[in-house]
Design an enzyme around this catalytic site. Sequence first.
Site, short mmCIF file in Angstrom:
data_model
loop_
_atom_site.label_atom_id
_atom_site.label_comp_id
_atom_site.label_asym_id
_atom_site.label_seq_id
_atom_site.Cartn_x
_atom_site.Cartn_y
_atom_site.Cartn_z
N LYS A 22 0.84 -1.21 0.00
CA LYS A 22 0.00 0.00 0.00
C LYS A 22 0.87 1.26 0.00
CE LYS A 22 -1.65 1.55 4.11
NZ LYS A 22 -1.45 2.93 4.49
N ASN A 23 1.88 1.26 0.86
CA ASN A 23 2.66 2.49 1.03
C ASN A 23 3.59 2.77 -0.15
OD1 ASN A 23 1.36 2.90 3.39
ND2 ASN A 23 3.11 2.44 4.74
N CYS A 116 -5.38 7.96 9.50
CA CYS A 116 -5.45 7.33 10.82
C CYS A 116 -5.09 8.31 11.91
CB CYS A 116 -4.46 6.16 10.87
SG CYS A 116 -5.19 4.60 10.44
N ARG A 121 0.69 14.22 13.25
CA ARG A 121 1.06 14.05 11.84
C ARG A 121 1.01 15.36 11.06
NH1 ARG A 121 -0.96 8.26 9.69
NH2 ARG A 121 1.01 8.35 8.59
N PRO A 122 1.85 16.31 11.45
CA PRO A 122 1.88 17.57 10.72
C PRO A 122 2.48 17.38 9.32
CG PRO A 122 3.64 17.51 12.35
CD PRO A 122 2.85 16.24 12.52
N ASP A 312 4.87 0.67 12.03
CA ASP A 312 3.67 -0.03 11.56
C ASP A 312 3.60 -1.48 12.03
OD1 ASP A 312 2.85 2.26 10.33
OD2 ASP A 312 3.26 1.62 8.28
N ARG A 404 -8.14 -0.70 5.35
CA ARG A 404 -7.29 0.33 4.75
C ARG A 404 -5.93 -0.23 4.36
NH1 ARG A 404 -8.43 5.99 7.55
NH2 ARG A 404 -7.09 6.60 5.85
C1 UD1 Z 1 4.49 6.74 6.24
C2 UD1 Z 1 3.61 5.53 6.08
C3 UD1 Z 1 3.07 5.08 7.44
C4 UD1 Z 1 4.23 4.87 8.42
C5 UD1 Z 1 5.14 6.09 8.47
C6 UD1 Z 1 6.37 5.88 9.29
C7 UD1 Z 1 2.69 5.87 3.87
C8 UD1 Z 1 1.47 6.10 3.05
N1 UD1 Z 1 2.51 5.85 5.21
O1 UD1 Z 1 3.66 7.77 6.77
O2 UD1 Z 1 2.37 3.85 7.25
O3 UD1 Z 1 3.70 4.65 9.72
O4 UD1 Z 1 5.56 6.44 7.12
O5 UD1 Z 1 7.09 4.80 8.83
O6 UD1 Z 1 3.76 5.65 3.36
N2 UD1 Z 1 6.33 14.49 10.55
C9 UD1 Z 1 6.42 15.81 10.84
N3 UD1 Z 1 6.25 16.71 9.82
C10 UD1 Z 1 5.99 16.32 8.54
C11 UD1 Z 1 5.92 14.96 8.25
C12 UD1 Z 1 6.08 14.05 9.28
O7 UD1 Z 1 6.64 16.19 11.98
O8 UD1 Z 1 5.85 17.19 7.66
C13 UD1 Z 1 6.48 13.49 11.63
C14 UD1 Z 1 5.20 12.68 11.84
O9 UD1 Z 1 4.27 13.35 12.65
C15 UD1 Z 1 5.74 11.44 12.47
C16 UD1 Z 1 7.10 11.26 11.80
O10 UD1 Z 1 7.44 12.54 11.26
O11 UD1 Z 1 5.92 11.63 13.85
C17 UD1 Z 1 7.12 10.22 10.70
O12 UD1 Z 1 6.21 10.60 9.69
P1 UD1 Z 1 6.43 10.23 8.17
O13 UD1 Z 1 7.70 9.48 7.99
O14 UD1 Z 1 6.22 11.45 7.35
O15 UD1 Z 1 5.22 9.24 7.92
P2 UD1 Z 1 4.15 9.29 6.76
O16 UD1 Z 1 4.81 9.57 5.45
O17 UD1 Z 1 2.98 10.10 7.18
#
Ligand code: UD1
Length: 426
Positions: A22-23, A116, A121-122, A312, A404
């Site tokens: 999915k990711n 989720c 998740r900013p 995950d 999902r």
């Molecule tokens: C992706 C995965 C999700 C997985 C996560 C971490 C997809 C579709 N989803 O989510 O399943 O749990 O990686 O392996 O690929 N953060 C910030 N600012 C930002 C972006 C992120 O502070 O602009 C923080 C998040 O709040 C979190 C951390 O960084 O605490 C990791 O997030 P990120 O690696 O971006 O995860 P996703 O891409 O949302």
Amino acid sequence: MASLIVTGGRPLSGTIRVSGAKNAALPILAASLLAEGAVALYDCPRLRDVENMLAILRALGVCCSWEGEALLLDPSTANAYVMPQGLSKELRSSIFMLGPLLARFGHAVCTFPGGCEIGHRPIDLHLRGLAMLGVEIREEHGLILCEGRSMTGTDIHLDYPSVGATENIMMAAVRAEGETVIQNAAREPEIEDLQAFLRKLGYAVTGAGSSTIRICGSHALGAGEQPVGCISHRVIPDRIVAGTLLCAAAVAGGEITLKNAVPAHVASVMAKLREAGCTLSAEGDTIHIASCARPREIKLIETLPYPGFPTDMQAQFFTLCTIANGTSMIVENVFENRFKHGAELLRMGASFTQKDRTIVIRGVERLMGTRVVARDLRGGAALTLAGLAAEGETIVENAELIDRGYECFDGMLASLGAEIRRKDTE
Ligand code: UD1
């Protein structure tokens, strides 16, 4: 509304093929906007998040259809850069559309994404990265308005190796003039798959899988010299589905074999399962696991960006530790609010204490089946695994959250001998 009804105590056995990731599929679907002609995607999982992403693409004018095993996409008809608001709120990955929309149209309008409930998740890292490429970003009435007709390549150092931010910047940067270098980039296998797809489209992207990714971009349409004819791509196997099934065998007992897995992608998960006393072997795309009578305690699981232990998989291992013979500790470093399954596991007889992001779990001999509620995708999967190990019947409510990330989770487990059925209600 859906529930999964599990009767515990049945060991698992058999062979199962792991679906596409999915990711990996979600950012690749977003990146399809960057193709000039048709794209055929194989092994794209048929999940609710994928269907939502397709609905977003259709709203932007992309033709999408399933033809047997293939998902066919024709982005040549795309004609809009304003994301549909309702759908964007459904799906956190809708944020991935920003980069491709900017690359294709020079504009993008979206809402703050949903998804989720696992922490704040900013999206600051996404927006800061795009701004560094020269994108002008304004917020108005909850909408994010981006203008990036003249993006310029630059060095972007991410404060944190965010998966989504790395992918978004990669996709925007293919149309930024000159070279973009992303430092402290996320190293997840899904980023390598996105790079493989972008390269098939003719874009010059290198370094995925390492902390430094280079993108040689160009404003000019067609500068990527895209190959003529339909571009075909097979999505990599889902390492979280693979890990969840391995964990299911460890929790329920028994022996199973996974096909279409990439052992290297689940190395950290396999190491922890060995620590729990399971016997694992891998050859080619096959992983075999034989579980022991009762899992041993796992001294420490710390979630980290790849190649560290995946966040995950934290919930599924939480379940495993609840029935381990000893005391285990889990530290959740990636998301700040990802222990909601804990309260439900307590109702099944689990014993643990929590301080901030650390959980200390004292394993009990047996969980007791009861009615529990899935609060997020992986937590829902973890509660289903708990049901496999529990005495009596476990009813996991809100099971649509599990849809999902898993294609027919109950069917997968049933095919391995679990006693599980699904009940859909209005
Ligand atoms: C992706 C995965 C999700 C997985 C996560 C971490 C997809 C579709 N989803 O989510 O399943 O749990 O990686 O392996 O690929 N953060 C910030 N600012 C930002 C972006 C992120 O502070 O602009 C923080 C998040 O709040 C979190 C951390 O960084 O605490 C990791 O997030 P990120 O690696 O971006 O995860 P996703 O891409 O949302």
